[in-house]
Enzyme design. Structure first.
Site, mmCIF file in Angstrom:
data_model
loop_
_atom_site.group_PDB
_atom_site.id
_atom_site.type_symbol
_atom_site.label_atom_id
_atom_site.label_comp_id
_atom_site.label_asym_id
_atom_site.label_seq_id
_atom_site.Cartn_x
_atom_site.Cartn_y
_atom_site.Cartn_z
ATOM 1 N N ASP A 21 0.836 -1.212 0.000
ATOM 2 C CA ASP A 21 0.000 0.000 0.000
ATOM 3 C C ASP A 21 0.872 1.265 0.000
ATOM 4 O O ASP A 21 1.816 1.385 0.774
ATOM 5 C CB ASP A 21 -0.922 0.004 1.235
ATOM 6 N N SER A 72 -7.032 3.937 -1.683
ATOM 7 C CA SER A 72 -7.205 2.504 -1.457
ATOM 8 C C SER A 72 -8.554 1.985 -1.907
ATOM 9 O O SER A 72 -8.660 0.864 -2.400
ATOM 10 C CB SER A 72 -7.051 2.199 0.028
ATOM 11 N N ASP A 164 -5.163 14.096 3.070
ATOM 12 C CA ASP A 164 -5.315 14.073 1.607
ATOM 13 C C ASP A 164 -4.952 15.420 0.994
ATOM 14 O O ASP A 164 -4.899 15.556 -0.219
ATOM 15 C CB ASP A 164 -6.779 13.747 1.252
ATOM 16 N N ARG A 278 -17.045 7.906 0.578
ATOM 17 C CA ARG A 278 -16.281 6.653 0.720
ATOM 18 C C ARG A 278 -16.682 5.988 2.038
ATOM 19 O O ARG A 278 -16.814 6.633 3.076
ATOM 20 C CB ARG A 278 -14.788 6.964 0.693
ATOM 21 N N LYS A 353 -5.763 -2.094 7.100
ATOM 22 C CA LYS A 353 -5.968 -2.341 5.671
ATOM 23 C C LYS A 353 -6.760 -3.616 5.433
ATOM 24 O O LYS A 353 -6.852 -4.099 4.301
ATOM 25 C CB LYS A 353 -4.607 -2.426 4.948
ATOM 26 N N ASP A 419 1.880 3.262 3.054
ATOM 27 C CA ASP A 419 0.809 4.262 3.060
ATOM 28 C C ASP A 419 0.576 4.855 4.444
ATOM 29 O O ASP A 419 0.571 6.066 4.636
ATOM 30 C CB ASP A 419 -0.482 3.633 2.547
ATOM 31 N N HIS A 423 1.503 8.623 5.377
ATOM 32 C CA HIS A 423 0.537 9.643 5.797
ATOM 33 C C HIS A 423 0.981 10.453 7.014
ATOM 34 O O HIS A 423 0.421 11.504 7.301
ATOM 35 C CB HIS A 423 -0.816 9.001 6.134
ATOM 36 N N ASP A 460 -1.562 -0.093 -4.628
ATOM 37 C CA ASP A 460 -2.889 0.442 -4.978
ATOM 38 C C ASP A 460 -2.815 1.916 -5.369
ATOM 39 O O ASP A 460 -3.759 2.443 -5.955
ATOM 40 C CB ASP A 460 -3.855 0.254 -3.801
ATOM 41 N N HIS A 461 -1.741 2.599 -5.023
ATOM 42 C CA HIS A 461 -1.503 4.013 -5.379
ATOM 43 C C HIS A 461 -0.183 4.408 -4.726
ATOM 44 O O HIS A 461 0.367 3.641 -3.921
ATOM 45 C CB HIS A 461 -2.629 4.929 -4.860
ATOM 46 N N HIS A 491 -1.525 10.942 -0.881
ATOM 47 C CA HIS A 491 -1.190 9.998 -1.944
ATOM 48 C C HIS A 491 -0.587 10.769 -3.131
ATOM 49 O O HIS A 491 -0.547 11.993 -3.126
ATOM 50 C CB HIS A 491 -2.456 9.269 -2.414
HETATM 51 O O1 LIG Z 1 -6.424 6.843 5.246
HETATM 52 C C1 LIG Z 1 -7.338 6.948 4.413
HETATM 53 O O2 LIG Z 1 -8.528 6.868 4.681
HETATM 54 C C2 LIG Z 1 -6.969 7.200 2.973
HETATM 55 C C3 LIG Z 1 -6.571 8.650 2.809
HETATM 56 O O3 LIG Z 1 -7.639 9.474 3.091
HETATM 57 O O4 LIG Z 1 -5.863 6.377 2.603
HETATM 58 P P1 LIG Z 1 -6.117 4.962 1.843
HETATM 59 O O5 LIG Z 1 -6.957 5.338 0.642
HETATM 60 O O6 LIG Z 1 -4.745 4.491 1.505
HETATM 61 O O7 LIG Z 1 -6.861 4.082 2.804
HETATM 62 MN MN LIG Z 2 -3.904 2.674 -0.032
HETATM 63 MN MN LIG Z 3 -3.634 6.184 2.237
#
Ligand SMILES: O=C(O)[C@@H](CO)OP(=O)(O)O
Ligand SMILES: [Mn+2]
Ligand SMILES: [Mn+2]
Length: 548
Positions: A21, A72, A164, A278, A353, A419, A423, A460-461, A491
């Site tokens: 990730d 993600s 973000d 989301r 995750k 990831d 962050h 995934d990114h 990201h």
């Molecule tokens: O932490 C999260 O919610 C996102 C960033 O907003 O990261 P990821 O998409 O990698 O889960």
């Molecule tokens: Mn991710």
């Molecule tokens: Mn992330």
């Protein structure tokens, strides 16, 4: 049932997919924690195995435009579905642009519910234009519409981002929005921010990693408990003065009050819209509002409200009951068709995750398909810059045990490190996060060899590939006033690697780099490695097979 391939019988051993990730391919080594990491296994694989790059941002993953970073949800959706679906960010923007959202029963019930009650609509959600979980423009449009429809009062509960979007950008959103609310308020319409806090300190927990966050959010948004300030901007300034090193996502909660009274607690007869599109970080607070027999924390009181989420967050749980915009109807996923084809599947990650390789992988569904086995390694509830190795070793332990069991035809795991530590904006820790993943790859690959299997290693990114904000003009890392590099927590728009680790085919297998190659091509590639033709809805396979 997927069709057996006429041209390639498939690998006899297990086919493993490893998601690193947040592991993108940087355009420059400056600011890349991946370039700084000592990663002998990945270096060897990239030098010796077939490998290509995949698009993992923008329209390649169903985002509105190529200016949008990957994330993600959209990444694992695209991998798991083998197709690109238009995602929440685009669906909501379109529904607002054409106005269909206002004709929906859900919005009309929100308005009617408020009018039948105290006349208040509360909007809760991530307060930025990051477009990963939400977009502030959606919030603005709903407030203006509420005013048009003569709803007397609006209260906004803002979850500060800095994850973000730049890590201390909160006032860039709050100050103009406070002015906007003042401007639209007037005769018969009163719109105000009522509470808030950092998205990683209240409300937006996921996968039940830390219900305390949601409890603190409930106390802040619903009960109006917490430190009182006259405005959100004053709260942010005061909280930053108290702890200058704290970035937006980690700021404590605050309540806006006037003469000692919170201006916007949530009461019987109010309407509530959670405006994140989301699902992963929207599900827990939604459960707290919707579940009659909720037992994850003491809600103290449960206001009878008309509640709606921006989208449906879980298609299996049908949660929330009411939602403003239909989610992407993700059908014909790899999980479903492998199950229908008798292929056993093992999925593993740590809590942070876990839903990525299960819920998102299977198209925003929390139920298992037949023949699926899930294993969750509990994540630490700590700042990840302090423990960048997270649970990588335990994930590797689980994968090794599952491989040795010989029970699974396909296995998948997600290493969260690149990831989750990316962050935090901490460069050194992010470097160690990548090194931790590399160390665990070195443990897993020999077991794949022993079981006669192959692996696809991808991401995934991007995230750890760019740990500094890049100055748009110079293309170089941006600097703070004191000359230090400006950390970047979000990201990236970078592509990700796809590595084929194969010690069994005698070099017959390879990967073809196409200009459009993206995450949605992985499903067909795995199907081919298993000896099946792809589902006709899936994007093309990237596997090449030299005839024996
Ligand atoms: O932490 C999260 O919610 C996102 C960033 O907003 O990261 P990821 O998409 O990698 O889960
Ligand atoms: Mn991710
Ligand atoms: Mn992330």
């Amino acid at each position: 049932m997927l069709q057996k391939s006429a041209s390639f019988p498939g690998i006899q051993g297990p086919v493993v997919t490893i998601i690193m990730d947040g592991y993108g391919i940087a355009r420059t080594d400056v600011g890349s924690a991946i370039a700084a990491a000592r990663k002998p296994t990945l270096d060897r694989l990239l030098a010796s195995c077939p490998n290509i790059t995949l698009r993992a941002h923008g329209t390649a993953v169903g985002m509105p435009s190529d200016d949008d970073m990957g994330n993600s949800e959209v990444g694992h959706n695209a991998i798991g579905a083998g197709q690109v679906y238009s995602q929440g960010a685009a669906l909501v923007a379109d529904a607002i642009a054409v106005g269909s959202i206002w004709q929906g029963a859900a919005w009309q019930q929100i308005v009617a519910g408020a009018k039948a009650g105290r006349g208040v609509i509360h909007f809760l959600g991530l307060f930025s234009d990051g477009n990963v979980h939400s977009h502030i423009d959606h919030l603005r449009a709903m407030i203006l519409r509420a005013k048009d429809e003569a709803v007397p009062s609006v209260r906004v509960h803002i979850l500060l981002d800095g994850r973000d979007v730049p890590e201390t950008s909160a006032l860039d959103y709050v100050l103009p929005f406070e002015a906007f609310l003042a401007e639209v308020s007037g005769a018969g319409f009163d719109a105000r921010i009522a509470s808030g806090g950092g998205r990683m300190s209240i409300t937006m927990d996921r996968y039940e990693a830390n219900w305390n966050m949601v409890e603190r959010g409930w106390q802040t948004h619903v009960l109006g408990q917490g430190e009182q300030y006259a405005s959100a901007s004053q709260a942010i300034e005061a909280l930053r003065a108290r702890s200058p090193a704290t970035i937006d996502q980690d700021l404590p909660s605050f309540v806006i009050a006037s003469a000692g009274q919170p201006v916007g607690t949530i009461e019987d007869g109010d309407s509530v819209v959670f405006f994140n599109f989301r699902g992963d970080r929207a599900i827990e607070i939604t459960r707290a509002f919707e579940e009659a027999n909720f037992d994850k924390f003491d809600r103290v009181r449960v206001p009878r409200v008309t509640y709606a989420g921006m989208l449906q967050y879980d298609g299996d749980l049908k949660l929330p009951k009411r939602f403003l915009v239909d989610p992407p109807a993700i059908l014909d996923t790899m999980g479903e068709w492998f199950a229908k084809s008798g292929i056993t599947q093992f999925a593993c990650s740590e809590t942070q995750k876990f839903g990525h390789v299960t819920y998102f992988w299977n198209g925003n569904r929390s139920n298992k398909f037949a023949g699926e086995t899930y294993e969750e390694v509990p994540s630490d509830v700590v700042p990840f810059e302090q423990r960048p190795w997270m649970k990588a070793a335990e994930i590797a332990d689980a994968m090794i045990a599952a491989l040795r069991s010989g029970q699974y035809r396909t296995l998948r795991c997600n290493f969260a490190n690149g990831d989750m530590v990316g962050h935090t904006g901490h460069f050194r820790a992010a470097t160690m996060a990548i090194e931790a993943v590399d160390l665990q790859l070195a443990r897993i690959l020999p077991v794949i060899d022993a079981m006669g299997g192959v692996a696809l290693i991808t991401a995934d990114h991007g995230n750890a590939d760019e740990m500094y904000e890049i100055d748009k003009k110079s293309g170089q890392p941006a600097r703070n006033a004191d000359g230090s590099f400006k950390s970047k927590t979000s990201h990236t728009l970078n592509p990700v690697p796809l590595i084929l680790y194969d010690q069994v085919s005698g070099g017959r297998l390879g990967l073809k780099q196409t200009a459009s190659a993206g995450l949605s091509n992985i499903a067909a590639t795995i199907a081919n490695l298993l000896g099946f033709e792809k589902h006709d809805k899936w994007d093309e396979s990237l596997l090449t097979v030299k005839q024996a």
